[in-house]
Design a protein around this motif. Sequence first.
Motif, mmCIF file in Angstrom:
data_model
loop_
_atom_site.group_PDB
_atom_site.id
_atom_site.type_symbol
_atom_site.label_atom_id
_atom_site.label_comp_id
_atom_site.label_asym_id
_atom_site.label_seq_id
_atom_site.Cartn_x
_atom_site.Cartn_y
_atom_site.Cartn_z
ATOM 1 N N ARG A 142 0.851 -1.190 0.000
ATOM 2 C CA ARG A 142 0.000 0.000 0.000
ATOM 3 C C ARG A 142 0.885 1.238 0.000
ATOM 4 N NH1 ARG A 142 -2.895 -2.572 4.840
ATOM 5 N NH2 ARG A 142 -4.414 -4.002 3.894
ATOM 6 N N PHE A 143 1.013 1.862 -1.157
ATOM 7 C CA PHE A 143 1.822 3.063 -1.264
ATOM 8 C C PHE A 143 1.014 4.295 -0.870
ATOM 9 C CE2 PHE A 143 4.511 0.817 -4.611
ATOM 10 C CZ PHE A 143 5.568 0.620 -3.730
ATOM 11 N N ALA A 144 1.691 5.234 -0.216
ATOM 12 C CA ALA A 144 1.101 6.548 0.043
ATOM 13 C C ALA A 144 1.123 7.345 -1.261
ATOM 14 C CB ALA A 144 1.895 7.242 1.146
ATOM 15 N N GLY A 145 0.861 8.635 -1.200
ATOM 16 C CA GLY A 145 0.852 9.450 -2.406
ATOM 17 C C GLY A 145 2.175 9.379 -3.145
ATOM 18 N N PRO A 166 -5.443 22.422 5.428
ATOM 19 C CA PRO A 166 -4.051 22.882 5.523
ATOM 20 C C PRO A 166 -3.331 22.422 6.785
ATOM 21 C CG PRO A 166 -5.562 24.694 5.929
ATOM 22 C CD PRO A 166 -6.386 23.562 5.426
ATOM 23 N N GLU A 167 -4.077 22.148 7.859
ATOM 24 C CA GLU A 167 -3.441 21.712 9.100
ATOM 25 C C GLU A 167 -3.320 20.180 9.195
ATOM 26 O OE1 GLU A 167 -2.002 23.794 11.420
ATOM 27 O OE2 GLU A 167 -2.361 25.158 9.761
ATOM 28 N N GLY A 168 -3.817 19.484 8.167
ATOM 29 C CA GLY A 168 -3.599 18.046 8.096
ATOM 30 C C GLY A 168 -2.171 17.763 7.660
ATOM 31 N N VAL A 169 -1.815 16.498 7.564
ATOM 32 C CA VAL A 169 -0.442 16.149 7.222
ATOM 33 C C VAL A 169 -0.372 15.413 5.888
ATOM 34 C CG1 VAL A 169 0.251 16.036 9.643
ATOM 35 C CG2 VAL A 169 -0.474 13.942 8.461
ATOM 36 N N VAL A 170 0.841 15.339 5.357
ATOM 37 C CA VAL A 170 1.103 14.708 4.070
ATOM 38 C C VAL A 170 1.652 13.301 4.283
ATOM 39 C CG1 VAL A 170 2.633 14.787 2.075
ATOM 40 C CG2 VAL A 170 1.467 16.859 2.824
ATOM 41 N N ASN A 171 1.116 12.343 3.513
ATOM 42 C CA ASN A 171 1.655 10.982 3.470
ATOM 43 C C ASN A 171 2.059 10.706 2.032
ATOM 44 O OD1 ASN A 171 0.887 9.723 6.266
ATOM 45 N ND2 ASN A 171 -0.961 10.758 5.572
ATOM 46 N N MET A 172 3.357 10.630 1.766
ATOM 47 C CA MET A 172 3.823 10.443 0.397
ATOM 48 C C MET A 172 5.080 9.590 0.357
ATOM 49 S SD MET A 172 3.043 14.056 -1.509
ATOM 50 C CE MET A 172 1.390 14.748 -1.453
ATOM 51 N N ILE A 173 5.433 9.164 -0.852
ATOM 52 C CA ILE A 173 6.613 8.335 -1.041
ATOM 53 C C ILE A 173 7.185 8.610 -2.434
ATOM 54 C CG2 ILE A 173 5.208 6.373 -1.834
ATOM 55 C CD1 ILE A 173 7.322 4.521 -0.555
ATOM 56 N N CYS A 198 5.442 4.477 3.144
ATOM 57 C CA CYS A 198 5.307 5.924 3.232
ATOM 58 C C CYS A 198 6.606 6.482 3.791
ATOM 59 C CB CYS A 198 4.142 6.264 4.158
ATOM 60 S SG CYS A 198 3.772 8.016 4.319
ATOM 61 N N ALA A 199 6.986 7.677 3.372
ATOM 62 C CA ALA A 199 8.187 8.316 3.908
ATOM 63 C C ALA A 199 8.068 8.507 5.421
ATOM 64 C CB ALA A 199 8.421 9.655 3.217
ATOM 65 N N ASP A 200 9.210 8.733 6.065
ATOM 66 C CA ASP A 200 9.244 8.841 7.523
ATOM 67 C C ASP A 200 8.505 10.058 8.060
ATOM 68 O OD1 ASP A 200 10.782 6.554 7.725
ATOM 69 O OD2 ASP A 200 12.684 7.614 7.939
ATOM 70 N N THR A 201 8.581 11.170 7.333
ATOM 71 C CA THR A 201 8.050 12.420 7.863
ATOM 72 C C THR A 201 6.646 12.712 7.342
ATOM 73 O OG1 THR A 201 9.025 13.708 6.066
ATOM 74 C CG2 THR A 201 10.366 13.397 8.045
#
Length: 258
Positions: A142-145, A166-173, A198-201
């Motif tokens: 399952r890949f993130a964005g 805007p105050e939510g977070v990003v999940n990407m790879i 998903c990336a660490d941050t």
Amino acid sequence: MNTTISIFGCGWLGKPLAINLVNKGFLVKGSTTSKEKLKELQSNKIQPFLCTLKELPTNILEFLNAEILIVNIPSKNVAGFKNLISFIEKSNIQKVLFISSTSVFASAKEIITETTTLKNCPLKEIEELFQNNTHFKTTILRFAGLLGYQRKPGNWFKNGKIIPNPEGVVNMIHQDDCIEIIKQVIVQNCWNNTFNACADTHPKRRDFYTKSFLEVGREKPIFNENDEKSMKIIGNEKIKTTLKFKFKYPNLMQLPNQ
């Protein structure tokens, strides 16, 4: 004899993955929905097939004459996947790597792991079709964005489109990490498993997209300041522990401007 891998879907991720696997000594078959891309695949030593999930080609079993199948298409066509699986059952495929998405998870207060309950959605049903089949082994990724190279987040919100949450977070790879994870599943023979990738941050959407816009030469984005904050943080500990995987791009605020 070299392992043969068939990749259903040689697009933004599938094509560079196929080229990478060819360079590692694998025999690779790849599908595309475009006649124009057949020669392009062939020029990269990928055996090309014209194929869509809706209308599987008459030579589908030739495409499936491989040890490993990587399913890398964004379709949510449950009936189409059932039909594909019926052909996989008749083929030489022993292992399937299904590329899924973290969109199967709803927003949650806690960090989302592989054991978090999935939303009731077509993608969940498709995952289960592969996981529950006993004719072959399946691993779900399952890949993130997805981002990297041609996929620049600074270009995603065009024509004055307002960015929500805007105050939510990003999940990407990054694409490079996606390809390396897929390779490690294959090389380490890690089947009958499920991973979130998903990336660490997880920077705030406000910070991430502001930086991304400036990197492609655009003015600062406009955010919906009245949007309710929803949170979704995808954890990646299992993939790092099981595969001993170290991300090439762990920090989404330090990505190269490719």
